[in-house]
Design a protein around this motif. Structure first.
Motif, short mmCIF file in Angstrom:
data_model
loop_
_atom_site.label_atom_id
_atom_site.label_comp_id
_atom_site.label_asym_id
_atom_site.label_seq_id
_atom_site.Cartn_x
_atom_site.Cartn_y
_atom_site.Cartn_z
N ARG A 239 34.00 -35.70 -44.99
CA ARG A 239 34.50 -37.04 -45.55
C ARG A 239 36.02 -37.12 -45.54
NH1 ARG A 239 30.70 -35.29 -49.73
NH2 ARG A 239 28.73 -36.29 -49.31
N LYS A 240 36.78 -36.30 -45.76
CA LYS A 240 38.11 -36.32 -45.85
C LYS A 240 38.72 -36.58 -44.41
CE LYS A 240 42.43 -33.46 -46.84
NZ LYS A 240 42.83 -32.07 -47.25
N ASN A 241 38.13 -35.82 -43.55
CA ASN A 241 38.65 -36.06 -42.18
C ASN A 241 37.99 -37.49 -41.63
OD1 ASN A 241 39.25 -35.02 -39.65
ND2 ASN A 241 37.48 -35.26 -38.88
N VAL A 242 37.21 -38.00 -41.99
CA VAL A 242 36.70 -39.49 -41.55
C VAL A 242 37.77 -40.42 -42.30
CG1 VAL A 242 34.99 -41.24 -42.14
CG2 VAL A 242 34.39 -38.97 -41.20
N ASN A 243 37.76 -40.11 -43.60
CA ASN A 243 38.92 -41.08 -44.46
C ASN A 243 40.38 -41.09 -43.92
OD1 ASN A 243 37.04 -42.03 -46.32
ND2 ASN A 243 37.16 -40.17 -47.48
N GLU A 244 40.76 -40.06 -43.24
CA GLU A 244 41.93 -39.87 -42.73
C GLU A 244 41.99 -40.63 -41.43
OE1 GLU A 244 42.90 -35.54 -42.17
OE2 GLU A 244 43.37 -35.35 -44.21
N LYS A 245 40.90 -40.52 -40.69
CA LYS A 245 40.99 -41.39 -39.45
C LYS A 245 40.83 -42.93 -39.82
CE LYS A 245 38.89 -37.49 -36.54
NZ LYS A 245 37.99 -37.28 -35.72
N ILE A 246 40.21 -43.25 -40.82
CA ILE A 246 39.98 -44.41 -41.07
C ILE A 246 41.57 -45.11 -41.50
CG2 ILE A 246 39.47 -46.23 -42.84
CD1 ILE A 246 36.62 -44.72 -42.96
N ASP A 247 42.23 -44.22 -42.29
CA ASP A 247 43.54 -44.71 -42.34
C ASP A 247 44.56 -44.75 -41.26
OD1 ASP A 247 43.10 -44.49 -45.17
OD2 ASP A 247 43.78 -42.45 -45.46
N ASP B 67 32.38 -39.73 -37.44
CA ASP B 67 33.53 -38.86 -36.73
C ASP B 67 33.81 -39.10 -35.32
OD1 ASP B 67 35.75 -36.93 -37.66
OD2 ASP B 67 34.89 -36.04 -35.88
N ASN B 68 32.58 -38.99 -34.56
CA ASN B 68 32.72 -39.27 -33.22
C ASN B 68 33.06 -40.68 -32.72
OD1 ASN B 68 32.08 -38.11 -30.40
ND2 ASN B 68 30.67 -39.90 -30.55
N HIS B 69 32.34 -41.40 -33.62
CA HIS B 69 32.57 -42.92 -33.38
C HIS B 69 34.32 -43.35 -33.76
CE1 HIS B 69 28.38 -44.35 -33.94
NE2 HIS B 69 28.60 -43.88 -32.63
N LEU B 70 34.65 -42.65 -34.94
CA LEU B 70 36.11 -42.81 -35.07
C LEU B 70 37.04 -42.38 -33.93
CD1 LEU B 70 36.21 -42.08 -38.99
CD2 LEU B 70 36.83 -44.19 -37.84
N GLN C 7 38.42 -55.58 -36.41
CA GLN C 7 37.00 -55.32 -36.19
C GLN C 7 36.21 -53.87 -36.29
OE1 GLN C 7 35.91 -57.80 -33.07
NE2 GLN C 7 35.52 -59.80 -34.31
N ILE C 8 37.15 -53.21 -35.83
CA ILE C 8 36.79 -51.86 -35.61
C ILE C 8 36.96 -50.98 -36.68
CG2 ILE C 8 37.49 -49.63 -34.78
CD1 ILE C 8 38.05 -50.95 -31.92
N ARG C 9 38.04 -51.42 -37.57
CA ARG C 9 38.26 -50.82 -38.88
C ARG C 9 37.26 -51.29 -40.04
NH1 ARG C 9 41.89 -52.10 -43.39
NH2 ARG C 9 42.42 -50.38 -44.50
N THR C 10 37.03 -52.45 -40.04
CA THR C 10 36.02 -53.02 -40.96
C THR C 10 34.70 -52.34 -40.79
OG1 THR C 10 37.22 -55.14 -40.96
CG2 THR C 10 34.97 -55.19 -41.99
N GLN C 11 34.14 -52.19 -39.56
CA GLN C 11 32.92 -51.62 -39.12
C GLN C 11 32.91 -50.14 -39.65
OE1 GLN C 11 31.87 -51.96 -35.21
NE2 GLN C 11 29.73 -50.75 -35.48
N THR C 12 33.98 -49.63 -39.51
CA THR C 12 34.12 -48.25 -39.92
C THR C 12 33.92 -47.94 -41.45
OG1 THR C 12 35.43 -47.74 -37.79
CG2 THR C 12 35.53 -45.96 -39.73
N ILE C 13 34.83 -48.78 -42.05
CA ILE C 13 34.70 -48.55 -43.72
C ILE C 13 33.08 -48.95 -44.17
CG2 ILE C 13 35.71 -49.69 -45.58
CD1 ILE C 13 38.13 -50.15 -44.33
N LEU C 14 32.62 -49.80 -43.54
CA LEU C 14 31.27 -50.15 -43.98
C LEU C 14 30.31 -48.83 -43.57
CD1 LEU C 14 30.88 -53.77 -42.73
CD2 LEU C 14 31.18 -53.02 -45.14
N GLU C 15 30.50 -48.52 -42.56
CA GLU C 15 29.55 -47.38 -42.11
C GLU C 15 30.03 -45.93 -42.95
OE1 GLU C 15 30.27 -46.34 -37.89
OE2 GLU C 15 29.14 -48.18 -37.25
N SER C 16 31.11 -45.89 -43.47
CA SER C 16 31.40 -44.73 -44.16
C SER C 16 30.91 -44.90 -45.55
CB SER C 16 32.94 -44.70 -44.26
OG SER C 16 33.36 -43.70 -45.26
#
Length: 346
Positions: free
Chosen positions: A291-299, A213-216, A250-259
């Motif tokens: 997880r919901k908060n992380v997914n919202e930031k990924i979106d 979440d902090n990385h996002l 690249q940022i979004r791809t890395q984030t999805i993989l980490e999640s």
């Protein structure tokens, strides 16, 4: 087990601190096999496997404490402190816990763990008794609830009831109470290790979600800064804009993989004991909300990428239109110049 008017509850406390390191933990570690007396489905790779790095004894506040350093490869370190106590409800318990956490933090520092993110937890282990643990709750419920919440103040009766309501029973004479800061495990046969492993896994999940979440937040801020640079004229900056879009991808791809990696090895599903206990821990730690908060930031990152791509396409199209218009304008000027030259020659 000795019960008297002095409210004495003998047992063991296990305190652990989880951190993340950049060191290579593969070397000098051995696999840790966690056994339990409870019968659960034998599924391979249901949970991530621990590795034991080292064990040592230290004197803390006049008591001999066993410290075990464990790891979840490749980068998670757990400093675990275990100590037998004559009275788990003693007034100094929270102070003693703080000293144990301090020692655990020194151990994590040896492994160069991050100082800004860690998770601590305490488990009160009660064994060598007979009868239903509900008796202990009726006798010591207020004190137990306060310890579970790491509180020194007197709790409201409704808060005490809601805290003790989290009891999870499996066998006739056992009980596990869980809260945000700690757990009480009543187990007459001393079968604590498998429960403690689940507590560590749940705290590990919480720690990874907090870090992600902090990385996002940092990545979203970086993406916004990258897009702000595009407010300048784009005629000579198309290459920089392409690089900006590439970085956001690249940022979004890395984030999805980490999640996805956080949940990859957690497959505790069903009605068997460990699955139900882990589900209870997930609710107490609000893992689904994280997880919901992380997914919202990924979106949100996805939206940023979409906007950047569309604006870049529009900008390139607009630039080409200006080039075409400029070309026609130059041609028009050329024709007019030729026209005036011919008129002058006549």
């Amino acid at each position: 087990m000795r019960i008297s008017k002095k409210i004495i509850l003998e047992g063991r406390i296990v305190t652990f601190l989880i951190g993340v390191t950049t060191l290579n933990l593969e070397a000098d570690s051995v696999a840790a096999e966690i056994k339990t007396l409870k019968s659960s489905p034998s599924y391979p790779d249901v949970t991530p496997k621990q590795r034991i790095i080292r064990e040592e004894k230290r004197n803390v506040a006049g008591k001999e404490v066993l410290f075990t350093v464990r790891a979840y490869l490749p980068d998670v370190v757990i400093a675990e402190a275990s100590c037998e106590m004559e009275d788990l409800l003693a007034d100094f318990i929270l102070d003693f816990k703080a000293e144990l956490i301090g020692e655990c933090r020194k151990i994590l520092a040896e492994y160069q763990c991050r100082t800004d993110f860690d998770e601590d937890y305490i488990v009160y282990c009660v064994s060598n008794y007979s009868g239903d643990p509900e008796v202990f709750l009726s006798l010591h419920g207020e004190k137990i609830a306060a310890l579970l919440k790491n509180e020194r103040i007197s709790l409201d009766e409704d808060e005490i009831r809601s805290t003790l309501y989290t009891g999870h029973k499996y066998a006739k004479d056992d009980m596990t109470l869980v809260d945000w800061d700690g757990a009480f495990v009543f187990e007459p046969q001393g079968d604590f290790d498998s429960n403690i492993e689940l507590f560590e896994i749940a705290n590990l999940q919480l720690l990874k979600l907090r870090i992600l979440d902090n990385h996002l937040d940092e990545r979203l801020e970086k993406s916004v800064e990258l897009l702000k640079k595009r407010e300048q004229k784009l005629f000579f900056r198309s290459r920089e804009v392409r690089i900006t879009i590439k970085e956001i991808v690249q940022i979004r791809t890395q984030t999805i993989l980490e999640s996805e990696a956080i949940e990859h090895n957690i497959k505790l599903i069903g009605d068997w004991y460990s699955a139900r206990l882990y589900n209870l821990l997930s609710k107490k730690f609000h893992l689904d909300d994280w997880r919901k908060n992380v997914n919202e930031k990924i979106d949100t990152l996805k939206d940023v990428y979409t906007i950047a791509s569309e604006n870049f396409t529009i900008s390139i199209g607009t630039t080409l239109e200006f080039i075409i218009i400029g070309g026609w304008f130059l041609l028009l000027i050329g024709y007019l110049a030729l026209f005036y030259m011919e008129m002058a020659a006549k």
